[in-house]
Structure formats: C-alpha cells, structure tokens
Design an enzyme around this catalytic site. Structure first.
Site, PDB file in Angstrom:
ATOM      1  N   ARG A 100       0.798  -1.230   0.000  1.00 25.52           N
ATOM      2  CA  ARG A 100       0.000   0.000   0.000  1.00 25.52           C
ATOM      3  C   ARG A 100       0.835   1.286   0.000  1.00 25.52           C
ATOM      4  O   ARG A 100       0.470   2.257  -0.639  1.00 25.52           O
ATOM      5  CB  ARG A 100      -0.920   0.035   1.217  1.00 25.52           C
ATOM      6  CG  ARG A 100      -2.079  -0.933   1.124  1.00 25.52           C
ATOM      7  CD  ARG A 100      -2.943  -0.884   2.358  1.00 25.52           C
ATOM      8  NE  ARG A 100      -3.958  -1.946   2.334  1.00 25.52           N
ATOM      9  CZ  ARG A 100      -4.475  -2.473   3.432  1.00 25.52           C
ATOM     10  NH1 ARG A 100      -4.112  -2.058   4.635  1.00 25.52           N
ATOM     11  NH2 ARG A 100      -5.381  -3.442   3.344  1.00 25.52           N
ATOM     12  N   CYS A 129      -9.704  -1.474   5.212  1.00 26.16           N
ATOM     13  CA  CYS A 129     -11.165  -1.297   5.222  1.00 26.16           C
ATOM     14  C   CYS A 129     -11.578  -0.009   5.933  1.00 26.16           C
ATOM     15  O   CYS A 129     -12.406   0.759   5.423  1.00 26.16           O
ATOM     16  CB  CYS A 129     -11.854  -2.492   5.865  1.00 26.16           C
ATOM     17  SG  CYS A 129     -11.017  -3.148   7.281  1.00 26.16           S
ATOM     18  N   GLN A 156     -14.651  -1.128  15.317  1.00 23.36           N
ATOM     19  CA  GLN A 156     -14.488  -2.079  14.226  1.00 23.36           C
ATOM     20  C   GLN A 156     -14.991  -3.466  14.573  1.00 23.36           C
ATOM     21  O   GLN A 156     -14.728  -3.991  15.657  1.00 23.36           O
ATOM     22  CB  GLN A 156     -13.024  -2.106  13.769  1.00 23.36           C
ATOM     23  CG  GLN A 156     -12.564  -0.750  13.271  1.00 23.36           C
ATOM     24  CD  GLN A 156     -11.155  -0.676  12.723  1.00 23.36           C
ATOM     25  OE1 GLN A 156     -10.460   0.307  12.907  1.00 23.36           O
ATOM     26  NE2 GLN A 156     -10.714  -1.705  12.027  1.00 23.36           N
ATOM     27  N   GLY A 160     -13.352  -8.171  10.699  1.00 21.96           N
ATOM     28  CA  GLY A 160     -12.069  -7.624  10.249  1.00 21.96           C
ATOM     29  C   GLY A 160     -10.911  -8.553  10.582  1.00 21.96           C
ATOM     30  O   GLY A 160      -9.852  -8.477   9.966  1.00 21.96           O
ATOM     31  N   LYS A 208      -1.951   2.929   9.731  1.00 25.77           N
ATOM     32  CA  LYS A 208      -2.483   2.670   8.382  1.00 25.77           C
ATOM     33  C   LYS A 208      -3.519   3.741   8.017  1.00 25.77           C
ATOM     34  O   LYS A 208      -3.476   4.330   6.935  1.00 25.77           O
ATOM     35  CB  LYS A 208      -3.170   1.304   8.315  1.00 25.77           C
ATOM     36  CG  LYS A 208      -2.246   0.112   8.222  1.00 25.77           C
ATOM     37  CD  LYS A 208      -3.065  -1.188   8.265  1.00 25.77           C
ATOM     38  CE  LYS A 208      -2.189  -2.414   8.315  1.00 25.77           C
ATOM     39  NZ  LYS A 208      -2.989  -3.671   8.477  1.00 25.77           N
ATOM     40  N   HIS A 237     -17.847  -1.754   9.997  1.00 23.60           N
ATOM     41  CA  HIS A 237     -17.060  -0.861  10.856  1.00 23.60           C
ATOM     42  C   HIS A 237     -17.813   0.473  10.981  1.00 23.60           C
ATOM     43  O   HIS A 237     -18.399   0.956  10.005  1.00 23.60           O
ATOM     44  CB  HIS A 237     -15.692  -0.578  10.236  1.00 23.60           C
ATOM     45  CG  HIS A 237     -14.723  -1.728  10.277  1.00 23.60           C
ATOM     46  ND1 HIS A 237     -14.915  -2.874  11.028  1.00 23.60           N
ATOM     47  CD2 HIS A 237     -13.542  -1.897   9.632  1.00 23.60           C
ATOM     48  CE1 HIS A 237     -13.895  -3.695  10.857  1.00 23.60           C
ATOM     49  NE2 HIS A 237     -13.042  -3.140  10.007  1.00 23.60           N
ATOM     50  N   ASN A 310     -17.261  -3.793   6.206  1.00 21.84           N
ATOM     51  CA  ASN A 310     -15.808  -3.822   6.057  1.00 21.84           C
ATOM     52  C   ASN A 310     -15.312  -4.953   5.158  1.00 21.84           C
ATOM     53  O   ASN A 310     -14.203  -4.909   4.636  1.00 21.84           O
ATOM     54  CB  ASN A 310     -15.127  -3.937   7.427  1.00 21.84           C
ATOM     55  CG  ASN A 310     -15.653  -5.113   8.237  1.00 21.84           C
ATOM     56  OD1 ASN A 310     -16.804  -5.084   8.670  1.00 21.84           O
ATOM     57  ND2 ASN A 310     -14.832  -6.135   8.426  1.00 21.84           N
TER      58      ASN A 310
HETATM   59  C1  2RA Z   1      -9.271  -5.149  10.855  1.00 22.67           C
HETATM   60  N1  2RA Z   1      -8.863  -3.384   9.253  1.00 22.67           N
HETATM   61  O1  2RA Z   1     -10.417  -4.679  10.952  1.00 22.67           O
HETATM   62  C2  2RA Z   1      -8.312  -4.603   9.823  1.00 22.67           C
HETATM   63  C3  2RA Z   1      -8.004  -5.621   8.772  1.00 22.67           C
HETATM   64  N2  2RA Z   1      -9.145  -6.083   8.107  1.00 22.67           N
HETATM   65  O2  2RA Z   1      -8.840  -6.071  11.565  1.00 22.67           O
END
Ligand code: 2RA
Length: 330
Positions: A100, A129, A156, A160, A208, A237, A310
C-alpha cells in the site's frame, strides 16, 4: 473485452466475498482461476453458477495468460507472489497491506482517486477497510472546503479479523472466551488494540488509517490522528470522524454535498432516530453518513458518523470496482 481473472486466497472470508461480488456485478471474465494455499487446494468454490476446484498457488500459477489477479491471502503471499504475477503481465489488485505505501503502487478507492490507476506498474493496492469508508466521506469535503485536520475514532467489527475474530465473539457471547484472535475477551468488551503496537504507542491499524488517508487524498499536509477499537459487533465498521476544515460551511450545505457524492448514502435525521447502523450496513456496498453536526469547539469544525460493511466496500467490492476500472483500460 473479455478478460482472464484469477482470485488468490479464494477460500478466505474476503476471497469468498470476491466471488460473490464478481457474480452480483456480472464481472466480464472469460476464464476464472482460483488459488489458495496447499491446505485449501482441492476445495470447491462457485461463481456465476459454475464450480471451480481451488488450485495451490505456485510460482507458475500466472503462466496462463491471466489479465487481472485479485489477491487476499495475507501480506506474505502478496509480498512474494504479486511481483511474480506482475512480471508476467498480470495486473494485481492486492487487498493486503504489503504494497500500500510503496511509491510505485497506487492506493485506490474508485469514488475518490480512480485516476491513480493509470500509473500502476502491475500492482494496485486496496486500502485498509477502515480507511476506504473514511475517504469516501472525506473526499467531497476536502475538495469543497479543504481539510486541515482529522480525528478518527473507530468501532471495528470482528469480521475484520476473519473467522477467528467471529468465533471469538460467537463463543464469547456463550461464555467461552477462546482468545483465538484477541489477547482479551471481545464479548461485552472494547479492545483499543487492532494489529500490533508500535514504538510510538500507536497500533499499526491507526498508522495505516493516518498514512493511507494522506496517500489516497494526495495531501501529505493533512494533520491526522486515530484511535482504532475492536467492538463486539459481527460485521461493519463504524467511525466517528472529527474534521477541521479550511473554509467556513453551512451544515445543511454539507449534508447536501455528501448526499450527492459518489458511494454515499446519507442517513441523518436524529429526530426520527435515523443514523447509520452497522447491522443495516452489513451485506451492502454503500458508505453511510450521518450525525453530521458542527463542532462548536473549534472554527470550521465538523463531526460525522460513517458506517460501511468492512468485508464488502471495505475490501472485496472496492477491489472488484478497481478491477472493473482496469478492465475498461485494457
Ligand atoms: C481489521 N482493518 O479490521 C483490519 C483488517 N481487516 O482487523
């Protein structure tokens, strides 16, 4: 143009969603090749009513005139096999975090920076995501008002973390804390710990969001901080986003702007209990925005609540949308 497509990581949660989304969108592939680790080789997957036998991914997997490969098999697989595929003329859309931040790899959300696809050198990266849903909501504001600073607070879901995260929550809600995916019980809990901790006290997930947002919006002057939290929700999320804008704005003007922006569904009528909800977003591809209100504590401050699935918009659908753009350019 009919194209030959590969899916790498076809048996994982995102991999299986790739196949579902390819079928829903009737992606124009002529041939489909599905790959996974030796452990999953031989398993059957289906797309557009046709059953495919999963093949083991090897260095020669791309010696068969493949045009585009969707990867979601972890960073190590992408690190090793994406360059091999690219060297054979394949355009890789990689869902892992491996490439990325590489300066030769565009990081793309089709509603935000589709033009960046043009300078790919064989690998195009799918953002994290939690970043994807945020930049879909931020892009119109950045274009119209200019953004100075962003404060991300995320909530989240366990999907994920894939199957292990889902199992931790399922079992945890039954009183069995398995700790498959997390260092603490996720049931009835909130864990301010997604991915690993770094020297500066941030987690990789937080970094990130910060760095990917700057790259996708093409603005390295953005001041951004983030706190990412795992919550006991199965899918989607949710994010509280606080923004300091350069220019003054009218809140209703902001609502109209977002309502009319690509990829966004506005859900903002608190008097009727209308605001984005994780359960309602699950299984869909939109980015839902609500709770839009002025942040009175600073000049030109704005708060909003942003929710998306997500696994779909946050991963599989975004990658397939990138592949659709690539197909148009072939
Ligand atoms: C998570 N964004 O939610 C990270 C990777 N999918 O764990």
């Amino acid at each position: 143009k009919k194209i030959n497509l590969a899916v790498v990581g076809a048996t994982g949660m995102v991999g299986r969603t790739f196949l579902k989304v390819l079928e829903e969108r009737d992606f124009p592939y002529d041939q489909l090749h599905v790959f996974a680790s030796a452990k999953s080789a031989g398993e059957k997957v289906t797309c557009k009513g046709i059953e495919y036998t999963v093949q083991e991914l090897t260095e020669s997997s791309f010696d068969r005139n493949i045009d585009i490969a969707l990867f979601s098999a972890g960073g190590d697989i992408s690190k090793k096999f994406a360059p091999i595929a690219a060297s054979k003329g394949v355009i890789v859309v990689d869902n892992s975090s491996a490439w990325r931040m590489d300066q030769n790899v565009p990081l793309v959300v089709p509603e935000v920076n589709p033009e960046d696809i043009s300078w790919n050198k064989g690998i195009i990266a799918n953002p994290n995501c939690s970043t994807i849903q945020a930049v879909v909501a931020l892009k119109p504001l950045h274009d119209q008002y200019g953004i100075k600073r962003i404060i991300y607070s995320t909530y989240q879901s366990v999907s994920g973390t894939g199957v292990k995260g889902v199992k931790d929550l399922e079992e945890g809600l039954n009183g069995n804390d398995l700790l498959l995916a997390y260092p603490h019980p996720i049931a009835h809990n909130c864990l301010p710990h997604i991915d690993v901790f770094l020297e500066n006290g941030y987690t990789k997930e937080e970094i990130k969001m910060i760095e990917e947002t700057k790259k996708i919006l093409g603005d390295y002057n953005l001041k951004i901080t983030a706190t990412t939290v795992r919550v006991p929700v199965f899918n989607s999320h949710s994010e509280s986003i606080n923004i300091e804008l350069e220019k003054s704005f009218d809140v209703n003007e902001v609502r109209e702007l977002l309502k009319n922006s690509p990829g966004i569904i506005l859900q903002d009528d608190p008097s009727a209990n209308v605001y984005p909800l994780a359960r309602a977003a699950a299984g869909t591809d939109a980015v839902y925005v609500g709770r839009i209100r002025r942040d009175e504590s600073i000049e030109n401050g704005l708060n909003m609540w942003v929710v998306a699935d997500n696994i779909r918009k946050g991963a599989a659908t975004n990658a397939v949308q990138i592949a659709e753009l690539v197909t148009q350019s072939l």
